[in-house]
Design a protein around this motif. Structure first.
Motif, PDB file in Angstrom:
ATOM      1  N   ALA A 127       0.850  -1.187   0.000  1.00  0.00           N
ATOM      2  CA  ALA A 127       0.000   0.000   0.000  1.00  0.00           C
ATOM      3  C   ALA A 127       0.890   1.242   0.000  1.00  0.00           C
ATOM      4  CB  ALA A 127      -0.915   0.000   1.218  1.00  0.00           C
ATOM      5  N   GLY A 128       0.577   2.204  -0.843  1.00  0.00           N
ATOM      6  CA  GLY A 128       1.392   3.403  -0.974  1.00  0.00           C
ATOM      7  C   GLY A 128       1.562   4.185   0.307  1.00  0.00           C
ATOM      8  N   LEU A 129       0.493   4.311   1.087  1.00  0.00           N
ATOM      9  CA  LEU A 129       0.565   5.052   2.350  1.00  0.00           C
ATOM     10  C   LEU A 129       1.420   4.345   3.390  1.00  0.00           C
ATOM     11  CD1 LEU A 129      -3.069   6.397   2.839  1.00  0.00           C
ATOM     12  CD2 LEU A 129      -0.982   7.737   2.527  1.00  0.00           C
ATOM     13  N   HIS A 130       1.724   3.083   3.162  1.00  0.00           N
ATOM     14  CA  HIS A 130       2.498   2.306   4.123  1.00  0.00           C
ATOM     15  C   HIS A 130       3.967   2.199   3.729  1.00  0.00           C
ATOM     16  CE1 HIS A 130      -1.447   0.122   5.435  1.00  0.00           C
ATOM     17  NE2 HIS A 130      -1.497   1.431   5.570  1.00  0.00           N
ATOM     18  N   GLN A 131       4.427   3.087   2.848  1.00  0.00           N
ATOM     19  CA  GLN A 131       5.821   3.080   2.391  1.00  0.00           C
ATOM     20  C   GLN A 131       6.479   4.398   2.797  1.00  0.00           C
ATOM     21  OE1 GLN A 131       6.564   0.082   1.041  1.00  0.00           O
ATOM     22  NE2 GLN A 131       4.376  -0.350   1.170  1.00  0.00           N
ATOM     23  N   ALA A 132       7.750   4.337   3.156  1.00  0.00           N
ATOM     24  CA  ALA A 132       8.492   5.551   3.531  1.00  0.00           C
ATOM     25  C   ALA A 132       9.909   5.446   2.987  1.00  0.00           C
ATOM     26  CB  ALA A 132       8.525   5.719   5.043  1.00  0.00           C
ATOM     27  N   ASP A 133      10.401   6.574   2.471  1.00  0.00           N
ATOM     28  CA  ASP A 133      11.791   6.606   1.996  1.00  0.00           C
ATOM     29  C   ASP A 133      12.681   7.222   3.077  1.00  0.00           C
ATOM     30  OD1 ASP A 133      11.124   9.314   1.778  1.00  0.00           O
ATOM     31  OD2 ASP A 133      11.849   9.513  -0.271  1.00  0.00           O
ATOM     32  N   ARG A 134      13.961   7.378   2.789  1.00  0.00           N
ATOM     33  CA  ARG A 134      14.920   7.850   3.785  1.00  0.00           C
ATOM     34  C   ARG A 134      14.555   9.219   4.365  1.00  0.00           C
ATOM     35  NH1 ARG A 134      19.899   7.515   1.209  1.00  0.00           N
ATOM     36  NH2 ARG A 134      19.604   9.624   0.490  1.00  0.00           N
ATOM     37  N   PRO A 135      14.255  10.253   3.551  1.00  0.00           N
ATOM     38  CA  PRO A 135      13.911  11.549   4.152  1.00  0.00           C
ATOM     39  C   PRO A 135      12.690  11.477   5.071  1.00  0.00           C
ATOM     40  CG  PRO A 135      14.379  11.824   1.821  1.00  0.00           C
ATOM     41  CD  PRO A 135      14.352  10.357   2.089  1.00  0.00           C
ATOM     42  N   GLU A 138      13.875   9.855   8.345  1.00  0.00           N
ATOM     43  CA  GLU A 138      14.709  10.795   9.100  1.00  0.00           C
ATOM     44  C   GLU A 138      13.864  11.883   9.741  1.00  0.00           C
ATOM     45  OE1 GLU A 138      17.583  12.056   6.185  1.00  0.00           O
ATOM     46  OE2 GLU A 138      18.786  10.231   6.425  1.00  0.00           O
ATOM     47  N   ALA A 139      12.863  12.384   9.023  1.00  0.00           N
ATOM     48  CA  ALA A 139      11.973  13.408   9.575  1.00  0.00           C
ATOM     49  C   ALA A 139      11.175  12.849  10.748  1.00  0.00           C
ATOM     50  CB  ALA A 139      11.024  13.927   8.501  1.00  0.00           C
ATOM     51  N   LYS A 141      12.051  10.379  12.697  1.00  0.00           N
ATOM     52  CA  LYS A 141      13.000  10.166  13.801  1.00  0.00           C
ATOM     53  C   LYS A 141      13.296  11.474  14.527  1.00  0.00           C
ATOM     54  CE  LYS A 141      17.136   7.412  14.529  1.00  0.00           C
ATOM     55  NZ  LYS A 141      18.233   6.706  13.871  1.00  0.00           N
ATOM     56  N   ALA A 142      13.353  12.587  13.777  1.00  0.00           N
ATOM     57  CA  ALA A 142      13.658  13.893  14.367  1.00  0.00           C
ATOM     58  C   ALA A 142      12.407  14.562  14.932  1.00  0.00           C
ATOM     59  CB  ALA A 142      14.292  14.798  13.320  1.00  0.00           C
ATOM     60  N   GLY A 143      11.235  13.902  14.800  1.00  0.00           N
ATOM     61  CA  GLY A 143       9.989  14.462  15.315  1.00  0.00           C
ATOM     62  C   GLY A 143       9.390  15.520  14.423  1.00  0.00           C
ATOM     63  N   GLU A 144       9.835  15.586  13.180  1.00  0.00           N
ATOM     64  CA  GLU A 144       9.312  16.566  12.224  1.00  0.00           C
ATOM     65  C   GLU A 144       8.153  15.945  11.448  1.00  0.00           C
ATOM     66  OE1 GLU A 144      12.613  17.525   9.760  1.00  0.00           O
ATOM     67  OE2 GLU A 144      13.859  18.184  11.432  1.00  0.00           O
ATOM     68  N   PRO A 145       7.298  16.805  10.856  1.00  0.00           N
ATOM     69  CA  PRO A 145       6.229  16.269  10.011  1.00  0.00           C
ATOM     70  C   PRO A 145       6.848  15.609   8.767  1.00  0.00           C
ATOM     71  CG  PRO A 145       6.231  18.667   9.955  1.00  0.00           C
ATOM     72  CD  PRO A 145       7.265  18.247  10.957  1.00  0.00           C
TER      73      PRO A 145
END
Length: 147
Positions: A127-135, A138-139, A141-145
């Motif tokens: 599912a597309g919404l269930h995929q994440a790339d490196r940025p 990292e975001a 992990k840093a608590g960013e949106p």
């Protein structure tokens, strides 16, 4: 039945057993004559066998959608080709890509940066919404949106 011991019904069943089966395949399977198989195909109005490569999907999205099925909880199961390792892969025209990367591209409208990981924890969910790339990772992990 004829002298080969194969009935017309057996030939017809063999012709209908798979999509787009060739007359030659039926001849080899049943040991009957090629002309007889062709005549039965014609008699029952079956389309002629088309040699060579089959028509490709019209778009990457069409190829992806044809090889997936929705699963409860918003997940998507891959029904297409897999590498020996089990990774779902999509072949479309000259492209060979993991289904995860294609799902990401279709969902976010951009190529993923780095490796794509599932965020849902369901093995092989595409599912597309269930995929994440490196940025995105990292975001997160840093608590960013997310990007």
């Amino acid at each position: 039945m004829t002298s080969t011991g194969v009935s017309d019904e057996e030939i017809l069943r063999a012709l209908l057993a798979e999509d787009d089966v060739s007359d030659l395949a039926v001849v080899r399977q049943l040991g009957c004559g090629y002309q007889r198989v062709a005549a039965i195909r014609k008699q029952f109005g079956l389309p002629a066998y088309t040699r060579g490569r089959r028509a490709s999907y019209g778009s990457l999205e069409e190829a992806f959608t044809a090889q997936t099925e929705p699963v409860e909880g918003g997940h998507m199961r891959w029904t297409g080709t897999r590498e020996k390792s089990g990774t779902p892969v999509l072949r479309w025209r000259t492209l060979l890509q993991t289904a995860y990367r294609v799902a990401f591209l279709m969902q976010y409208g951009r190529d993923p940066v780095g490796k794509v990981f599932r965020t849902c924890g369901i093995p092989t969910c595409v599912a597309g919404l269930h995929q994440a790339d490196r940025p995105m990772r990292e975001a997160h992990k840093a608590g960013e949106p997310p990007c």
